[in-house]
Design a protein around this motif. Structure first.
Motif, mmCIF file in Angstrom:
data_model
loop_
_atom_site.group_PDB
_atom_site.id
_atom_site.type_symbol
_atom_site.label_atom_id
_atom_site.label_comp_id
_atom_site.label_asym_id
_atom_site.label_seq_id
_atom_site.Cartn_x
_atom_site.Cartn_y
_atom_site.Cartn_z
ATOM 1 N N GLY A 24 1.343 1.660 -9.391
ATOM 2 C CA GLY A 24 0.078 2.172 -8.877
ATOM 3 C C GLY A 24 -0.961 1.106 -8.648
ATOM 4 N N GLN A 25 -0.545 -0.169 -8.695
ATOM 5 C CA GLN A 25 -1.478 -1.275 -8.492
ATOM 6 C C GLN A 25 -0.935 -2.230 -7.428
ATOM 7 N N LEU B 230 -2.650 -7.735 -8.572
ATOM 8 C CA LEU B 230 -3.038 -7.441 -9.953
ATOM 9 C C LEU B 230 -1.863 -7.510 -10.923
ATOM 10 N N HIS B 231 -0.678 -7.860 -10.417
ATOM 11 C CA HIS B 231 0.516 -7.889 -11.259
ATOM 12 C C HIS B 231 0.644 -9.224 -11.994
ATOM 13 N N GLN C 274 0.826 -1.206 0.000
ATOM 14 C CA GLN C 274 0.000 0.000 0.000
ATOM 15 C C GLN C 274 0.858 1.253 0.000
ATOM 16 N N HIS D 123 0.012 -5.830 -5.601
ATOM 17 C CA HIS D 123 0.723 -6.969 -6.177
ATOM 18 C C HIS D 123 -0.222 -8.027 -6.730
ATOM 19 N N ASP E 190 4.541 -7.126 -16.485
ATOM 20 C CA ASP E 190 5.442 -6.176 -15.838
ATOM 21 C C ASP E 190 6.722 -5.982 -16.637
ATOM 22 N N SER F 159 0.953 1.563 -14.106
ATOM 23 C CA SER F 159 0.450 0.196 -14.171
ATOM 24 C C SER F 159 1.284 -0.751 -13.324
ATOM 25 N N THR F 160 2.553 -0.382 -13.100
ATOM 26 C CA THR F 160 3.431 -1.205 -12.264
ATOM 27 C C THR F 160 3.420 -0.761 -10.808
ATOM 28 N N VAL G 98 2.105 1.742 -3.540
ATOM 29 C CA VAL G 98 1.050 2.323 -4.380
ATOM 30 C C VAL G 98 0.883 3.807 -4.068
#
Length: 306
Positions: A260-261, A265-266, A197, A263, A271, A257-258, A200
């Motif tokens: 700001g999300q 969602l990775h 968090q 883990h 990546d 996208s890397t 992010v």
């Protein structure tokens, strides 16, 4: 399987970008060419700005700083990736991984903030030209660059000092072509959800806020430009702004996208593709986007070539 904490003598194994059998050599050649083009383009731009007194303005001062960052940015990942590919070894030491992560975060954050400052420079130049010498003095320009470097360095140092004291256990295989913070978290054998968090949050501050500032600045610039009576000036400004926004958007959107999300969602393969765009493609495009469409830079190049 090892369940203890990390040690300084333990290496990480980088999976790498090249995993396509016969395509390895071709992909390596493409990356090597992009690296050479990025260095050549950025070095040329820095030298032109340094040698031509007509380019000693706030805009080109910031642009020269961007070129320096881009040269260092792409040099943080590609040489090590190339060395691993040529030597057929994929290891990186714990200390080497820590240093690479620190430098990468520092340079990436500096570029994100500097691009925001550059859009502010264009906003002042076009929308408030009479105040430009005061609002973009040399002292303010130096303060902008110092702010970008110091803020990103502090952010990188805090993240690296915390992340690398976490217990890495089990597999030491990093599913990436360099040591990037999100790719290291799966190797940690404790809950990292709260720390994710903070990643992010810092990503949104360093990446999203400058991106929103860029969008707002260029929106205001376009409003002023479209109030002009010159159709040629409008088309030229629209072409320039669109090219700048395209490259900036590619950098910010892929980075967000890397970073700001969370883990969950990775995807490792995604990546790696995103990292190619913001760590390799952007440093290649920046010097050409900001110079080939610029008559002052092309004029300086012709003068230096005699």
């Amino acid at each position: 399987m090892e369940t203890g904490n990390h040690s300084w003598g333990t290496d990480f194994i980088l999976v790498g970008l090249f995993q396509y059998g016969q395509m390895d050599a071709l992909l390596f050649t493409v990356i090597a060419i992009l690296f050479a083009v990025a260095l050549l383009g950025n070095i040329t731009l820095v030298l032109l700005i340094r040698l031509d007194r007509r380019l000693h303005t706030p805009m080109y001062f910031l642009l020269s700083q961007l070129s320096i960052i881009d040269m260092m940015f792409i040099s943080t990942t590609v040489p090590k990736m190339a060395a691993n590919f040529l030597s057929d070894t994929n290891t990186i030491s714990f200390l080497g991984c820590e240093i690479q992560t620190t430098v990468f975060l520092t340079l990436g954050g500096s570029e994100a903030l500097l691009l925001g400052f550059m859009s502010y420079d264009r906003y002042i130049a076009i929308c408030r030209p009479l105040h430009y010498p005061v609002l973009m003095s040399r002292k303010i320009c130096c303060s902008m660059v110092s702010c970008a470097w110091s803020s990103s360095s502090f952010n990188a140092l805090v993240h690296v000092l915390y992340a690398f004291q976490l217990p890495f256990c089990g597999s030491r295989i990093v599913n990436h072509f360099f040591c990037e913070l999100p790719s290291l978290l799966p190797l940690v054998c404790e809950d990292t959800s709260k720390y994710e968090q903070t990643i992010v949050l810092s990503g949104l501050v360093i990446l999203l806020l400058p991106f929103l500032a860029i969008l707002a600045s260029y929106a205001r610039v376009l409003v002023v430009v479209f109030q002009m009576r010159s159709g040629k000036g409008q088309s030229r400004a629209l072409s320039t702004c669109s090219s700048h926004l395209t490259v900036a958007s590619m950098f910010y959107v892929t980075s967000l996208s890397t970073y700001g999300q969370p883990h969950s969602l990775h995807s490792p393969s995604r990546d790696k593709v995103l990292a190619v765009f913001y760590s390799i493609v952007t440093p290649v495009l920046n010097p050409f986007i900001y110079s080939l469409r610029n008559k002052e830079v092309m004029g300086a190049l012709r003068r230096q070539l005699g």
